[in-house]
Design an enzyme around this catalytic site. Structure first.
Site, mmCIF file in Angstrom:
data_model
loop_
_atom_site.group_PDB
_atom_site.id
_atom_site.type_symbol
_atom_site.label_atom_id
_atom_site.label_comp_id
_atom_site.label_asym_id
_atom_site.label_seq_id
_atom_site.Cartn_x
_atom_site.Cartn_y
_atom_site.Cartn_z
ATOM 1 N N LYS A 13 -2.184 38.917 12.813
ATOM 2 C CA LYS A 13 -2.024 39.665 11.546
ATOM 3 C C LYS A 13 -0.791 40.563 11.594
ATOM 4 O O LYS A 13 0.022 40.563 10.687
ATOM 5 C CB LYS A 13 -3.255 40.556 11.268
ATOM 6 C CG LYS A 13 -4.574 39.835 11.205
ATOM 7 C CD LYS A 13 -5.710 40.777 10.881
ATOM 8 C CE LYS A 13 -5.965 41.829 11.947
ATOM 9 N NZ LYS A 13 -6.360 41.307 13.267
ATOM 10 N N ARG A 88 -11.693 46.603 6.442
ATOM 11 C CA ARG A 88 -12.433 45.925 7.502
ATOM 12 C C ARG A 88 -13.937 46.000 7.283
ATOM 13 O O ARG A 88 -14.687 45.450 8.077
ATOM 14 C CB ARG A 88 -12.130 46.632 8.815
ATOM 15 C CG ARG A 88 -11.220 45.868 9.732
ATOM 16 C CD ARG A 88 -10.861 46.844 10.809
ATOM 17 N NE ARG A 88 -10.587 46.272 12.047
ATOM 18 C CZ ARG A 88 -9.358 46.215 12.559
ATOM 19 N NH1 ARG A 88 -8.325 46.621 11.884
ATOM 20 N NH2 ARG A 88 -9.199 45.751 13.755
ATOM 21 N N ARG A 127 -0.465 40.241 25.562
ATOM 22 C CA ARG A 127 0.325 41.001 24.573
ATOM 23 C C ARG A 127 1.012 42.204 25.224
ATOM 24 O O ARG A 127 0.466 42.886 26.061
ATOM 25 C CB ARG A 127 -0.576 41.511 23.451
ATOM 26 C CG ARG A 127 0.174 42.463 22.511
ATOM 27 C CD ARG A 127 -0.492 42.676 21.210
ATOM 28 N NE ARG A 127 -1.811 43.267 21.319
ATOM 29 C CZ ARG A 127 -2.605 43.458 20.262
ATOM 30 N NH1 ARG A 127 -2.196 43.109 19.064
ATOM 31 N NH2 ARG A 127 -3.794 43.988 20.414
ATOM 32 N N ARG A 160 -1.904 47.589 25.524
ATOM 33 C CA ARG A 160 -2.832 48.456 24.790
ATOM 34 C C ARG A 160 -4.138 48.657 25.559
ATOM 35 O O ARG A 160 -4.628 47.726 26.181
ATOM 36 C CB ARG A 160 -3.134 47.848 23.413
ATOM 37 C CG ARG A 160 -2.207 48.359 22.325
ATOM 38 C CD ARG A 160 -2.331 47.625 21.036
ATOM 39 N NE ARG A 160 -3.688 47.457 20.520
ATOM 40 C CZ ARG A 160 -3.969 46.889 19.348
ATOM 41 N NH1 ARG A 160 -2.983 46.453 18.585
ATOM 42 N NH2 ARG A 160 -5.208 46.744 18.931
ATOM 43 N N ARG A 171 -14.518 44.021 20.191
ATOM 44 C CA ARG A 171 -13.746 44.041 18.927
ATOM 45 C C ARG A 171 -14.089 42.797 18.100
ATOM 46 O O ARG A 171 -14.196 42.862 16.885
ATOM 47 C CB ARG A 171 -12.243 44.096 19.229
ATOM 48 C CG ARG A 171 -11.818 45.468 19.721
ATOM 49 C CD ARG A 171 -10.479 45.419 20.424
ATOM 50 N NE ARG A 171 -9.387 44.969 19.598
ATOM 51 C CZ ARG A 171 -8.230 44.517 20.074
ATOM 52 N NH1 ARG A 171 -8.026 44.470 21.377
ATOM 53 N NH2 ARG A 171 -7.291 44.131 19.260
HETATM 54 P P1 AP5 Z 1 -0.821 40.362 16.852
HETATM 55 O O1 AP5 Z 1 0.081 39.983 15.751
HETATM 56 O O2 AP5 Z 1 -0.596 41.670 17.536
HETATM 57 O O3 AP5 Z 1 -2.362 40.190 16.392
HETATM 58 P P2 AP5 Z 1 -3.252 41.096 15.445
HETATM 59 O O4 AP5 Z 1 -4.100 40.175 14.658
HETATM 60 O O5 AP5 Z 1 -2.422 42.081 14.709
HETATM 61 O O6 AP5 Z 1 -4.127 41.792 16.570
HETATM 62 P P3 AP5 Z 1 -4.613 43.287 16.726
HETATM 63 O O7 AP5 Z 1 -5.224 43.336 18.115
HETATM 64 O O8 AP5 Z 1 -3.537 44.284 16.483
HETATM 65 O O9 AP5 Z 1 -5.699 43.357 15.669
HETATM 66 P P4 AP5 Z 1 -6.866 44.291 15.599
HETATM 67 O O10 AP5 Z 1 -7.297 44.051 14.230
HETATM 68 O O11 AP5 Z 1 -7.909 44.128 16.636
HETATM 69 O O12 AP5 Z 1 -6.228 45.695 16.000
HETATM 70 P P5 AP5 Z 1 -5.817 46.941 15.129
HETATM 71 O O13 AP5 Z 1 -4.600 47.507 15.753
HETATM 72 O O14 AP5 Z 1 -5.820 46.636 13.695
HETATM 73 O O15 AP5 Z 1 -0.763 39.186 17.946
HETATM 74 C C1 AP5 Z 1 -1.518 39.237 19.153
HETATM 75 C C2 AP5 Z 1 -0.730 38.565 20.295
HETATM 76 O O16 AP5 Z 1 -0.589 37.181 20.002
HETATM 77 C C3 AP5 Z 1 0.699 39.108 20.474
HETATM 78 O O17 AP5 Z 1 1.026 39.095 21.836
HETATM 79 C C4 AP5 Z 1 1.574 38.114 19.699
HETATM 80 O O18 AP5 Z 1 2.875 38.059 20.238
HETATM 81 C C5 AP5 Z 1 0.791 36.816 19.889
HETATM 82 N N1 AP5 Z 1 0.884 35.910 18.739
HETATM 83 C C6 AP5 Z 1 0.885 36.258 17.413
HETATM 84 N N2 AP5 Z 1 0.944 35.149 16.645
HETATM 85 C C7 AP5 Z 1 0.953 34.083 17.497
HETATM 86 C C8 AP5 Z 1 0.984 32.662 17.298
HETATM 87 N N3 AP5 Z 1 1.008 32.133 16.068
HETATM 88 N N4 AP5 Z 1 0.986 31.863 18.399
HETATM 89 C C9 AP5 Z 1 0.955 32.397 19.649
HETATM 90 N N5 AP5 Z 1 0.930 33.740 19.909
HETATM 91 C C10 AP5 Z 1 0.912 34.571 18.834
HETATM 92 O O19 AP5 Z 1 -7.072 47.905 15.379
HETATM 93 C C11 AP5 Z 1 -7.298 48.507 16.642
HETATM 94 C C12 AP5 Z 1 -8.533 49.399 16.553
HETATM 95 O O20 AP5 Z 1 -8.308 50.453 15.589
HETATM 96 C C13 AP5 Z 1 -9.821 48.709 16.063
HETATM 97 O O21 AP5 Z 1 -10.515 48.092 17.119
HETATM 98 C C14 AP5 Z 1 -10.593 49.894 15.468
HETATM 99 O O22 AP5 Z 1 -11.174 50.687 16.476
HETATM 100 C C15 AP5 Z 1 -9.485 50.721 14.816
HETATM 101 N N6 AP5 Z 1 -9.234 50.356 13.402
HETATM 102 C C16 AP5 Z 1 -8.083 49.871 12.874
HETATM 103 N N7 AP5 Z 1 -8.211 49.652 11.563
HETATM 104 C C17 AP5 Z 1 -9.487 50.005 11.237
HETATM 105 C C18 AP5 Z 1 -10.228 49.972 10.029
HETATM 106 N N8 AP5 Z 1 -9.684 49.516 8.876
HETATM 107 N N9 AP5 Z 1 -11.526 50.407 10.056
HETATM 108 C C19 AP5 Z 1 -12.084 50.852 11.208
HETATM 109 N N10 AP5 Z 1 -11.432 50.887 12.389
HETATM 110 C C20 AP5 Z 1 -10.139 50.467 12.418
#
Ligand code: AP5
Length: 214
Positions: A13, A88, A127, A160, A171
């Site tokens: 994402k 979410r 990552r 991270r 998660r």
């Molecule tokens: P990446 O693009 O970083 O993936 P992502 O889907 O953004 O993953 P996140 O881990 O950031 O998502 P998340 O939703 O768990 O975390 P968030 O920060 O929102 O890609 C991942 C890896 O794969 C990278 O190394 C990339 O290079 C590689 N890659 C990408 N595309 C690829 C492809 N096509 N092929 C191969 N490799 C690829 O949330 C973190 C925490 O914050 C949550 O757990 C929660 O505690 C809190 N939080 C955040 N938002 C909320 C909310 N709205 N409500 C409640 N809690 C929240």
């Protein structure tokens, strides 16, 4: 243009949301990045959010909604935005709708980037994220030119805290429990488009561009 990226942790994402925002000159709004900045800055929000994030749980809706409302009200989002990791929960989605409908500017598309658990674990275990500009790499599929150093700004690359295998599983469970119902919610509105997140990043980007243009 107002776009939401939905999908499990590690589906890509953030990678795609940043690319789309850059291509279309939209604001990139990631609640994960906002909360991590709050934790690093030891703000009141950060102190509340930290424990939830470290154990892979969702941060309470009222906290996240406070953070996102502030950014949506900011002039930078006025020309359109890409939401990454928000909403979410159903409560977050309905509140978002209320906020946007009152401004006459509802969500145009919701892009569901889909990816199975085994692939997500592989991606998140490799990552690396930049401490300074937030750019994201992968040690195998998208390595930086110099080990541990961001290509874009020269910042330090780090792992991270929530990218440990046990936390990744929690998660994923939180996603299945609280976020999956949003698929039906947006499907009923007729604005959800599914994208295969297992394809290489450029192929996913092409599918994203087609989805927002269509
Ligand atoms: P990446 O693009 O970083 O993936 P992502 O889907 O953004 O993953 P996140 O881990 O950031 O998502 P998340 O939703 O768990 O975390 P968030 O920060 O929102 O890609 C991942 C890896 O794969 C990278 O190394 C990339 O290079 C590689 N890659 C990408 N595309 C690829 C492809 N096509 N092929 C191969 N490799 C690829 O949330 C973190 C925490 O914050 C949550 O757990 C929660 O505690 C809190 N939080 C955040 N938002 C909320 C909310 N709205 N409500 C409640 N809690 C929240």
């Amino acid at each position: 243009m107002r776009i939401v990226f939905l999908g499990p942790p590690g589906a890509g994402k953030g990678t795609q949301a940043k690319m789309l925002a850059r291509r279309r000159n939209l604001a990139h709004l990631s609640t994960g990045d906002m909360l991590r900045a709050a934790v690093a800055g030891k703000t009141v929000v950060g102190l509340v959010a930290q424990g939830y994030m470290e154990r892979g749980a969702l941060v309470p809706d009222d906290v996240v909604l406070g953070v996102i409302e502030e950014h949506l009200a900011d002039g930078k989002a006025a020309g359109g935005f890409v939401l990454d990791g928000f909403p979410r929960t159903l409560a977050q989605a309905t509140r978002l709708d209320e906020m946007l409908v009152s401004r006459g500017a509802p969500i145009d598309r919701v892009l569901l980037i889909d990816c199975p658990m085994e692939e997500v674990v592989r991606r998140l275990s490799g990552r690396r994220s930049c401490r300074k500009c937030g750019a994201v790499y992968h040690i195998e599929t998208m390595p930086s030119k110099k080990d541990g150093v961001c290509d874009r700004c020269g910042g330090e690359l780090y792992v991270r805290d929530d990218d440990r295998e046990d936390v990744i599983k929690r998660r994923f469970e939180a996603y299945n429990r609280s976020t999956l119902p949003l698929i039906e919610y947006y499907e009923k509105k007729g604005i959800l488009i599914r994208i295969d997140g297992t394809a290489p990043p450029d192929a996913v980007a092409t599918a994203v561009e087609k989805a927002v243009a269509g």
